[in-house]
Scaffold this motif. Structure first.
Motif, PDB file in Angstrom:
ATOM      1  N   ASP A  17       0.946  -1.335  -0.245  1.00  0.00           N
ATOM      2  CA  ASP A  17      -0.019  -0.075  -0.024  1.00  0.00           C
ATOM      3  C   ASP A  17       0.817   1.133   0.124  1.00  0.00           C
ATOM      4  O   ASP A  17       1.353   1.510   1.007  1.00  0.00           O
ATOM      5  CB  ASP A  17      -1.112  -0.155   1.169  1.00  0.00           C
ATOM      6  N   GLY A  18       1.197   1.785  -1.113  1.00  0.00           N
ATOM      7  CA  GLY A  18       1.847   3.092  -1.122  1.00  0.00           C
ATOM      8  C   GLY A  18       1.460   4.087  -0.881  1.00  0.00           C
ATOM      9  O   GLY A  18       2.140   5.327  -0.907  1.00  0.00           O
ATOM     10  N   ARG A  19       0.023   4.080  -0.469  1.00  0.00           N
ATOM     11  CA  ARG A  19      -0.495   5.638  -0.183  1.00  0.00           C
ATOM     12  C   ARG A  19      -0.787   5.565   1.492  1.00  0.00           C
ATOM     13  O   ARG A  19      -1.346   6.566   2.011  1.00  0.00           O
ATOM     14  CB  ARG A  19      -1.955   5.504  -0.751  1.00  0.00           C
ATOM     15  N   TYR A  52       6.017   6.535  -7.147  1.00  0.00           N
ATOM     16  CA  TYR A  52       4.841   6.028  -6.492  1.00  0.00           C
ATOM     17  C   TYR A  52       3.755   6.156  -7.714  1.00  0.00           C
ATOM     18  O   TYR A  52       3.473   6.740  -8.446  1.00  0.00           O
ATOM     19  CB  TYR A  52       4.035   6.988  -5.300  1.00  0.00           C
ATOM     20  N   VAL A  53       2.932   4.624  -7.646  1.00  0.00           N
ATOM     21  CA  VAL A  53       2.063   4.611  -8.787  1.00  0.00           C
ATOM     22  C   VAL A  53       0.676   4.050  -8.426  1.00  0.00           C
ATOM     23  O   VAL A  53       0.773   3.472  -7.225  1.00  0.00           O
ATOM     24  CB  VAL A  53       2.978   3.757 -10.147  1.00  0.00           C
ATOM     25  N   ALA A  54      -0.159   3.948  -9.483  1.00  0.00           N
ATOM     26  CA  ALA A  54      -1.414   3.322  -9.146  1.00  0.00           C
ATOM     27  C   ALA A  54      -1.602   2.262  -9.968  1.00  0.00           C
ATOM     28  O   ALA A  54      -1.327   2.268 -11.136  1.00  0.00           O
ATOM     29  CB  ALA A  54      -2.682   4.257  -9.284  1.00  0.00           C
ATOM     30  N   LEU A  55      -1.760   1.025  -9.505  1.00  0.00           N
ATOM     31  CA  LEU A  55      -1.920  -0.107 -10.343  1.00  0.00           C
ATOM     32  C   LEU A  55      -3.368  -0.184 -10.706  1.00  0.00           C
ATOM     33  O   LEU A  55      -4.426  -0.244  -9.964  1.00  0.00           O
ATOM     34  CB  LEU A  55      -1.668  -1.569  -9.613  1.00  0.00           C
ATOM     35  N   VAL A  56      -3.399  -0.251 -12.269  1.00  0.00           N
ATOM     36  CA  VAL A  56      -4.888  -0.268 -12.862  1.00  0.00           C
ATOM     37  C   VAL A  56      -5.003  -1.569 -13.498  1.00  0.00           C
ATOM     38  O   VAL A  56      -4.100  -2.159 -14.168  1.00  0.00           O
ATOM     39  CB  VAL A  56      -5.096   0.869 -13.944  1.00  0.00           C
ATOM     40  N   ASP A  57      -6.208  -2.241 -13.189  1.00  0.00           N
ATOM     41  CA  ASP A  57      -7.030  -3.353 -13.896  1.00  0.00           C
ATOM     42  C   ASP A  57      -6.940  -3.101 -15.263  1.00  0.00           C
ATOM     43  O   ASP A  57      -7.795  -2.512 -15.821  1.00  0.00           O
ATOM     44  CB  ASP A  57      -8.124  -3.839 -13.192  1.00  0.00           C
ATOM     45  N   PRO A  58      -6.070  -3.676 -15.925  1.00  0.00           N
ATOM     46  CA  PRO A  58      -6.068  -3.504 -17.558  1.00  0.00           C
ATOM     47  C   PRO A  58      -7.305  -3.732 -18.204  1.00  0.00           C
ATOM     48  O   PRO A  58      -8.108  -3.029 -19.181  1.00  0.00           O
ATOM     49  CB  PRO A  58      -5.227  -4.303 -18.280  1.00  0.00           C
TER      50      PRO A  58
END
Length: 163
Positions: A17-19, A52-58
């Motif tokens: 959890d990067g946030r 830091y990034v958000a992982l998006v469901d393709p």
């Protein structure tokens, strides 16, 4: 940069959890907030944490087709490698590109919305890159293992046991 056990714990927590706040991070690793933040800033400044990034469901954004593409170039000198690498870096559908040993010079992971989009990518983009001699593609049916977190390592460099 030499990482100790606390640094590795910080990295493990942030990869989940990067946030999370510094307060929550410090509680999870058992360190007070000020030293925790100081360590975090050192990891960032040292390049261990790059961004830091958000992982998006393709699939939810219309990119449900994953293709693995092996590319062979007609020549493998530095100039041809650089031309290919610069060209694929500009193609948004190319998610990963690796210089390889073995049969192919490169392996790419490509995300598209349909087989038609893949055909367009292949015919109008990839095969038009100077020096591309052969392309072989495979399509993923479904992911079995997909990780974004790097494996935890102990001080010796061995993989730490899963917790």
């Amino acid at each position: 940069m030499q990482l100790d056990a606390l640094d590795r714990q910080i990295l493990a927590q942030l990869q989940v959890d990067g946030r999370m706040s510094n307060q929550e991070l410090s509680e999870r690793i058992g360190l007070s907030p000020s030293p925790c933040l100081r360590r975090l800033r050192q990891l960032e400044a040292g390049g261990v944490i790059q961004r830091y990034v958000a992982l998006v469901d393709p699939e939810t954004v219309g990119l449900g087709v994953t293709a693995f593409v092996r590319v062979r170039l007609d020549q493998q000198d530095d100039r041809h490698l650089a031309v290919f690498e610069a060209a694929v870096a500009e193609i948004p559908e190319v998610m990963e590109c690796y210089l390889m040993t073995g049969e192919a010079d490169y392996q790419l992971r490509v995300l598209v919305g349909s087989l038609g989009e893949f055909e367009d990518f292949l015919r109008h983009r990839l095969t038009r890159i100077a020096g591309v001699a052969q392309v072989t593609s495979s399509f993923a049916l479904r992911p079995v293992v997909y990780k974004t977190a790097l494996p935890a390592r102990d001080q010796s460099g061995s993989a730490a046991p899963a917790s």
